[in-house]
Design an enzyme around this catalytic site. Structure first.
Site, PDB file in Angstrom:
ATOM      1  N   LEU A 103       0.809  -1.222   0.000  1.00  0.00           N
ATOM      2  CA  LEU A 103       0.000   0.000   0.000  1.00  0.00           C
ATOM      3  C   LEU A 103       0.840   1.269   0.000  1.00  0.00           C
ATOM      4  O   LEU A 103       1.949   1.302   0.519  1.00  0.00           O
ATOM      5  CB  LEU A 103      -0.924  -0.014   1.224  1.00  0.00           C
ATOM      6  N   GLY A 105      -1.872   6.369  -2.438  1.00  0.00           N
ATOM      7  CA  GLY A 105      -3.025   6.208  -3.338  1.00  0.00           C
ATOM      8  C   GLY A 105      -4.094   5.338  -2.685  1.00  0.00           C
ATOM      9  O   GLY A 105      -5.269   5.698  -2.627  1.00  0.00           O
ATOM     10  N   HIS A 106      -3.677   4.194  -2.162  1.00  0.00           N
ATOM     11  CA  HIS A 106      -4.627   3.300  -1.494  1.00  0.00           C
ATOM     12  C   HIS A 106      -5.238   3.995  -0.273  1.00  0.00           C
ATOM     13  O   HIS A 106      -6.438   3.865  -0.010  1.00  0.00           O
ATOM     14  CB  HIS A 106      -3.926   2.028  -1.021  1.00  0.00           C
ATOM     15  N   GLY A 123      -9.792   3.238  -7.645  1.00  0.00           N
ATOM     16  CA  GLY A 123      -9.015   4.383  -8.106  1.00  0.00           C
ATOM     17  C   GLY A 123      -9.204   4.666  -9.591  1.00  0.00           C
ATOM     18  O   GLY A 123      -9.313   3.738 -10.397  1.00  0.00           O
ATOM     19  N   GLU A 124      -9.215   5.950  -9.921  1.00  0.00           N
ATOM     20  CA  GLU A 124      -9.257   6.345 -11.349  1.00  0.00           C
ATOM     21  C   GLU A 124      -7.939   6.032 -12.037  1.00  0.00           C
ATOM     22  O   GLU A 124      -7.847   6.077 -13.253  1.00  0.00           O
ATOM     23  CB  GLU A 124      -9.572   7.838 -11.465  1.00  0.00           C
ATOM     24  N   LYS A 125      -6.919   5.733 -11.277  1.00  0.00           N
ATOM     25  CA  LYS A 125      -5.632   5.340 -11.876  1.00  0.00           C
ATOM     26  C   LYS A 125      -5.847   4.163 -12.827  1.00  0.00           C
ATOM     27  O   LYS A 125      -5.299   4.131 -13.925  1.00  0.00           O
ATOM     28  CB  LYS A 125      -4.661   4.963 -10.762  1.00  0.00           C
ATOM     29  N   ASP A 126      -6.658   3.195 -12.382  1.00  0.00           N
ATOM     30  CA  ASP A 126      -6.995   2.043 -13.227  1.00  0.00           C
ATOM     31  C   ASP A 126      -8.361   2.343 -13.839  1.00  0.00           C
ATOM     32  O   ASP A 126      -9.370   1.755 -13.446  1.00  0.00           O
ATOM     33  CB  ASP A 126      -7.019   0.777 -12.372  1.00  0.00           C
TER      34      ASP A 126
END
Ligand code: AMP
Length: 259
Positions: free
Chosen positions: A37, A40-41, A151-154
């Protein structure tokens, strides 16, 4: 008094705790992760706590979303440190199931991801979203949350999960969390741990390049010039520009919202 966040490894124990909370009319927020982690997490945990009474975080490195040649064995596993961070972030429970809890009878019964999974990641990791929807569907069944944060990262993954929840009419609200980046714009990722110092310097240019260049072909050239070794894709969908690139043996993804 310091709160101790329990780590539960069995589905039965998880369910006992969760049923207690449900009986008290507490709402449940859920953050599925593969551990290792970072901030972000932790931002997802914060968002879950803003939208629900209790926050449950799962840590499970899901074998079905890795192809045989991918980094399942090498994927960083840092459970003790993860739990300490989750405790500090105010998570109420860590669920770290073992494989038979998630796949008790092998992996025979499967659901298929919907149209959001087509193209982009699937062109390069065809096994990936199948693995993701099957683990998330099972985790949702174990945790039965009111809300879940991704997350919007993925970004494509977020779209695939939203579609799954709609298509199965699951009573779970999916919340997308903004991308957390380091001071140079590099999206935080557990896989950044694989980068050498010089690779990290290259990686930090990814966001700037996809933000600045508007013609995909030129973006790819700019990425190669900056030292990226291979471009899986730079594409536009969902009003986002999304990219997946390689530096050495490390694959990075990022995306930006289009103006
Ligand atoms: P992972 O452990 O990599 O499977 O990620 C678990 C969740 O954290 C997914 O919903 C990711 O999209 C999210 N996540 C990972 N990195 C970031 C980041 N830098 N910013 C926001 N969310 C992230």
């Amino acid at each position: 008094m310091t709160m101790t966040t329990p780590i539960l490894t069995s589905r039965t124990h998880l369910q006992n705790t969760i049923e207690g909370w449900k009986a008290e009319k507490q709402t449940l927020g859920f953050v599925p992760t593969m551990g290792a982690l970072h901030e972000g997490h932790l931002s997802l945990v914060k968002l879950a706590l803003e939208n629900a009474d209790k926050c449950i975080v799962s840590i499970f490195v899901n074998p079905t979303q890795f192809a045989p040649h991918e980094d399942f064995d090498a994927y960083p596993r840092t459970l003790e440190k993860d739990v300490a961070q989750l405790e500090a972030a105010g998570a109420h429970l860590v669920y770290a199931p073992c494989e038979p809890d998630i796949y008790p009878n092998g992996k025979d019964t499967n659901i298929t991801p919907g149209s959001a999974a087509q193209g982009l990641e699937s062109d390069f990791r065809p096994h990936f979203f199948g693995g993701v929807v099957n683990v998330v569907f099972r985790l949702f069944e174990h945790v039965r949350p009111d809300i879940a944060v991704f997350g919007e990262k993925d970004y494509q993954q977020l779209m695939v999960i939203k579609e799954m929840v709609t298509d199965y009419a699951l009573p779970i609200r999916i919340i997308g969390a903004p991308i957390i980046r380091d001071e140079y714009g590099l999206a935080l990722s557990s896989r950044n741990a694989y980068l050498s110092e010089s690779e990290r310097a290259t990686a930090r240019q990814l966001n700037k390049i996809i933000r600045n260049a508007s013609i995909s072909g030129r973006t790819e050239a700019a990425l190669l010039e900056a030292g990226f070794d291979k471009i899986d894709y730079v594409a536009e969908r969902w009003n986002r520009r999304l990219a997946a690139v390689w530096i050495g043996k490390t694959r990075l993804i990022d995306n930006i919202r289009l103006p």
